[in-house]
Design a protein around this motif. Structure first.
Motif, mmCIF file in Angstrom:
data_model
loop_
_atom_site.group_PDB
_atom_site.id
_atom_site.type_symbol
_atom_site.label_atom_id
_atom_site.label_comp_id
_atom_site.label_asym_id
_atom_site.label_seq_id
_atom_site.Cartn_x
_atom_site.Cartn_y
_atom_site.Cartn_z
ATOM 1 N N GLY A 139 67.177 63.871 68.055
ATOM 2 C CA GLY A 139 67.940 62.881 66.789
ATOM 3 C C GLY A 139 68.726 61.953 68.260
ATOM 4 O O GLY A 139 68.558 62.380 69.024
ATOM 5 N N ASP A 140 69.202 60.866 67.355
ATOM 6 C CA ASP A 140 69.691 59.901 68.455
ATOM 7 C C ASP A 140 71.123 59.329 67.515
ATOM 8 O O ASP A 140 70.644 58.222 66.899
ATOM 9 C CB ASP A 140 68.817 59.070 69.246
ATOM 10 N N LEU A 141 72.316 59.634 67.835
ATOM 11 C CA LEU A 141 73.336 58.709 66.931
ATOM 12 C C LEU A 141 74.410 58.370 67.782
ATOM 13 O O LEU A 141 74.757 59.098 68.713
ATOM 14 C CB LEU A 141 73.802 59.986 66.045
ATOM 15 N N ILE B 261 62.531 54.818 63.739
ATOM 16 C CA ILE B 261 63.204 54.249 64.401
ATOM 17 C C ILE B 261 64.677 54.204 64.421
ATOM 18 O O ILE B 261 65.352 54.755 63.589
ATOM 19 C CB ILE B 261 63.068 52.497 64.343
ATOM 20 N N THR B 262 65.444 53.736 65.520
ATOM 21 C CA THR B 262 66.810 53.728 65.564
ATOM 22 C C THR B 262 67.495 52.346 64.992
ATOM 23 O O THR B 262 66.692 51.446 65.527
ATOM 24 C CB THR B 262 67.494 54.085 66.785
ATOM 25 N N ILE B 263 68.566 52.086 64.670
ATOM 26 C CA ILE B 263 69.204 50.847 64.375
ATOM 27 C C ILE B 263 70.636 50.945 65.198
ATOM 28 O O ILE B 263 71.334 51.800 64.969
ATOM 29 C CB ILE B 263 69.393 50.434 63.090
ATOM 30 N N GLU B 264 70.750 50.217 66.262
ATOM 31 C CA GLU B 264 71.892 50.534 67.026
ATOM 32 C C GLU B 264 72.776 49.320 67.754
ATOM 33 O O GLU B 264 72.516 49.030 68.958
ATOM 34 C CB GLU B 264 71.583 51.405 68.179
ATOM 35 N N PRO B 265 73.200 48.444 66.917
ATOM 36 C CA PRO B 265 73.790 47.342 67.484
ATOM 37 C C PRO B 265 74.870 47.685 68.328
ATOM 38 O O PRO B 265 75.508 48.654 68.037
ATOM 39 C CB PRO B 265 74.305 46.418 66.167
ATOM 40 N N VAL C 179 63.190 60.697 72.952
ATOM 41 C CA VAL C 179 64.382 59.861 72.522
ATOM 42 C C VAL C 179 63.810 58.546 72.415
ATOM 43 O O VAL C 179 64.350 57.773 71.320
ATOM 44 C CB VAL C 179 65.678 59.910 73.422
ATOM 45 N N HIS C 180 63.354 57.852 73.612
ATOM 46 C CA HIS C 180 62.866 56.605 73.672
ATOM 47 C C HIS C 180 61.378 57.026 73.383
ATOM 48 O O HIS C 180 60.545 56.846 74.284
ATOM 49 C CB HIS C 180 63.074 55.731 74.748
ATOM 50 N N ASP C 181 61.006 57.079 72.002
ATOM 51 C CA ASP C 181 59.579 57.464 71.941
ATOM 52 C C ASP C 181 58.455 56.365 72.072
ATOM 53 O O ASP C 181 58.993 55.112 72.145
ATOM 54 C CB ASP C 181 59.382 57.978 70.304
ATOM 55 N N SER D 263 66.750 48.592 68.539
ATOM 56 C CA SER D 263 66.135 49.576 68.196
ATOM 57 C C SER D 263 65.054 50.025 69.047
ATOM 58 O O SER D 263 64.480 49.231 70.014
ATOM 59 C CB SER D 263 65.443 49.216 66.959
ATOM 60 N N HIS D 264 64.817 51.527 68.969
ATOM 61 C CA HIS D 264 63.485 51.898 69.479
ATOM 62 C C HIS D 264 62.876 52.978 68.787
ATOM 63 O O HIS D 264 63.626 53.538 67.766
ATOM 64 C CB HIS D 264 63.916 52.414 71.015
ATOM 65 N N PHE D 265 61.871 53.388 69.153
ATOM 66 C CA PHE D 265 61.138 54.418 68.208
ATOM 67 C C PHE D 265 61.695 55.979 68.692
ATOM 68 O O PHE D 265 62.471 56.048 69.874
ATOM 69 C CB PHE D 265 59.734 54.523 68.635
ATOM 70 N N LEU E 245 77.075 51.352 66.994
ATOM 71 C CA LEU E 245 76.925 52.197 65.844
ATOM 72 C C LEU E 245 75.456 52.488 65.397
ATOM 73 O O LEU E 245 74.599 51.492 65.431
ATOM 74 C CB LEU E 245 77.533 51.464 64.637
ATOM 75 N N GLU E 246 75.218 53.809 65.686
ATOM 76 C CA GLU E 246 73.454 53.686 65.697
ATOM 77 C C GLU E 246 73.252 55.158 64.681
ATOM 78 O O GLU E 246 73.774 55.998 64.759
ATOM 79 C CB GLU E 246 73.071 54.318 67.237
ATOM 80 N N ASP E 247 72.077 54.671 63.840
ATOM 81 C CA ASP E 247 71.603 55.730 62.855
ATOM 82 C C ASP E 247 69.985 55.589 62.987
ATOM 83 O O ASP E 247 69.600 54.765 63.840
ATOM 84 C CB ASP E 247 71.813 55.409 61.572
HETATM 85 MN MN LIG Z 1 69.379 55.123 70.846
#
Ligand SMILES: [Mn+2]
Length: 452
Positions: A299-301, A400-404, A384-386, A377-379, A417-419
């Motif tokens: 996971g990555d938050l 994917i992540t969304i993390e502006p 973690v960075h798939d 974003s990353h996979f 803020l990343e989900d």
């Molecule tokens: Mn991330």
């Protein structure tokens, strides 16, 4: 099949049974992946080297971790393993005796040794039990690999394996492995397997998604622990927050997927801050970017908290601009067309459209996208960075992540803020339990936190 001599049996009897492989997945899960890879690359011999004992330990001190491509294909975490997949027309007997010619999957494993296992614990070895536990047709001694490759490459010189690239390619284990094969079979024509594997790994199965969901759930718990620690207010240290996260992860059986980032004040503007050693003060923002690894999946938050639970007006404005960019990027996702790149472009347009300005290092006022140096974003998956090609449109089943983020060093304000999201037919679906991003809700929760 040969029968081992009785004295061999006596030595084996001292070995304890190893933990089961596959990390709770079914053998069929991995069999499907191997079949898909063989079908995608029908004209060559596939040879995948697993990690050696000392190769991928986290920060030099953590537990051994199998390389992701190898785990993806085998579910086997035993160090020193090599997987070979044979093309249709190549009889396995071209390289090995005592094997059915139609065998397509062969796992080479180091021989078990009571002396070694006294240190490292029980390991899977070349044995029938390994074949039934993994679902791989044959598991034989790594000592037979060289002979097998010589025979197979004589008949089929095309070999797919992980080829190293870049400045340090020649220093890598993969390069040494390629040289070793060339030294006994100079005829070998190497082709890189990584792109095809990354394409397969991109789309997650139901079983993988379930595991990622669990990893994200534990990461959410870690964020809650971090929030509670930061709510205690001034005087606490970043490493105390890290400790609360670590306790949460380990108590749930997970590990840190990457070195956790707990950056307060000016440290919140350092993208990969890892020292986590500073004292936190009232008025600081704290960026907490963490990921649990449960078994093989991550996971990555990221959340951003005000020390003591109170945003200043300026912090709140920047926070809300980042939150709006996050929400709008997710909401405007265009199924079938969107790429990682187009998401990034849109996110930065959204930041640019914000009326807020901040001062850059030369003292000039700039729009907010100038303060977001990373991609949105990353996979996410086994890594973690798939892996995955960032250029084609995102297909359903990608995670994917969304993390502006906006980082303004001149004001010691950093917000990210990343989900984590699953790409579906209709858009993006957030993975895991709710973890509030709304500034008022975060603030209220922090103020309601009892003193620890
Ligand atoms: Mn991330």
């Amino acid at each position: 099949m040969t029968v081992p001599p009785p004295e061999h049996k006596a030595a084996d009897a001292q070995l304890r049974a190893p933990n089961p492989p596959l990390d709770g997945f079914s053998p069929e899960e991995f069999r499907c992946r191997r079949r898909a890879l063989r079908e995608a690359l029908p004209e060559g011999l596939i040879v995948m080297r697993g990690a050696a004992e000392d190769e991928f330990a986290f920060a030099g001190a953590g537990p051994f971790r199998q390389r992701s491509d190898f785990f993806y294909l085998t579910g086997v975490s035993t160090p020193g393993a090599v997987l070979t997949l044979l093309p249709e027309e190549l009889p396995a007997t071209a390289g090995l005796r005592d094997i059915a010619p139609e065998t397509r999957e062969i796992l080479f494993l180091p021989d078990r040794s009571a002396a070694t296992e006294a240190w490292t614990g029980p390991k899977l070895g070349p044995a029938k039990e390994t074949e039934s536990a993994t679902g791989i047709s044959r598991a034989i001694s790594a000592g037979q690999l060289k002979t097998a490759l010589i025979g197979w490459l004589r008949r089929c010189p095309v070999i797919y394996t992980a080829m190293p690239f870049g400045e340090r390619a020649r220093l890598s284990r993969d390069y040494a492995f390629v040289e070793e094969i060339l030294s006994v079979a100079p005829v070998a024509q190497f082709r890189d397997i990584s792109y095809m594997l990354s394409t397969l790994r991109l789309v997650k199965t139901e079983a993988e998604l379930e595991r990622i969901r669990l990893a994200v759930t534990i990461t959410v718990d870690g964020q809650r622990a971090a929030q509670a620690a930061i709510a205690q207010g001034s005087g606490g240290f970043e490493h105390e927050v890290e400790a609360a996260i670590y306790a949460t992860f380990r108590s749930r059986g997970a590990h840190m997927a990457f070195p956790p980032i707990v950056g307060s004040g000016a440290n919140s503007t350092v993208l990969h801050y890892e020292q986590n050693s500073a004292k936190m003060h009232w008025g600081d923002l704290v960026v907490v970017d963490i990921g649990a690894r449960l078994g093989a999946y991550c996971g990555d938050l990221t959340r951003t908290y005000p020390v003591g639970g109170e945003f200043s007006q300026r912090q709140r404005d920047v926070y809300n601009a980042v939150l709006a960019a996050h929400t709008q990027t997710v909401r405007s996702f265009r199924p079938g067309e969107e790429t990682l790149k187009s998401l990034d472009v849109r996110c930065k347009e959204l930041l640019k459209a914000s009326p807020l300005r901040a001062r850059d290092s030369s003292g000039k006022d700039q729009t907010l996208e100038k303060f977001m140096p990373h991609r949105v974003s990353h996979f996410l998956g086994l890594d973690v960075h798939d892996v995955g090609d960032p250029d084609p449109p995102l297909v359903p089943g990608c995670v994917i992540t969304i993390e502006p983020g906006v980082y303004v060093p001149s004001e010691a304000i950093g917000v990210r803020l990343e989900d984590d999201y699953l790409v579906t037919e209709s858009g993006l679906e957030r993975i895991g339990p709710t973890l509030e991003k709304n500034a008022d809700v975060v603030q209220a929760a922090m103020k309601a936190t009892p003193p620890g």
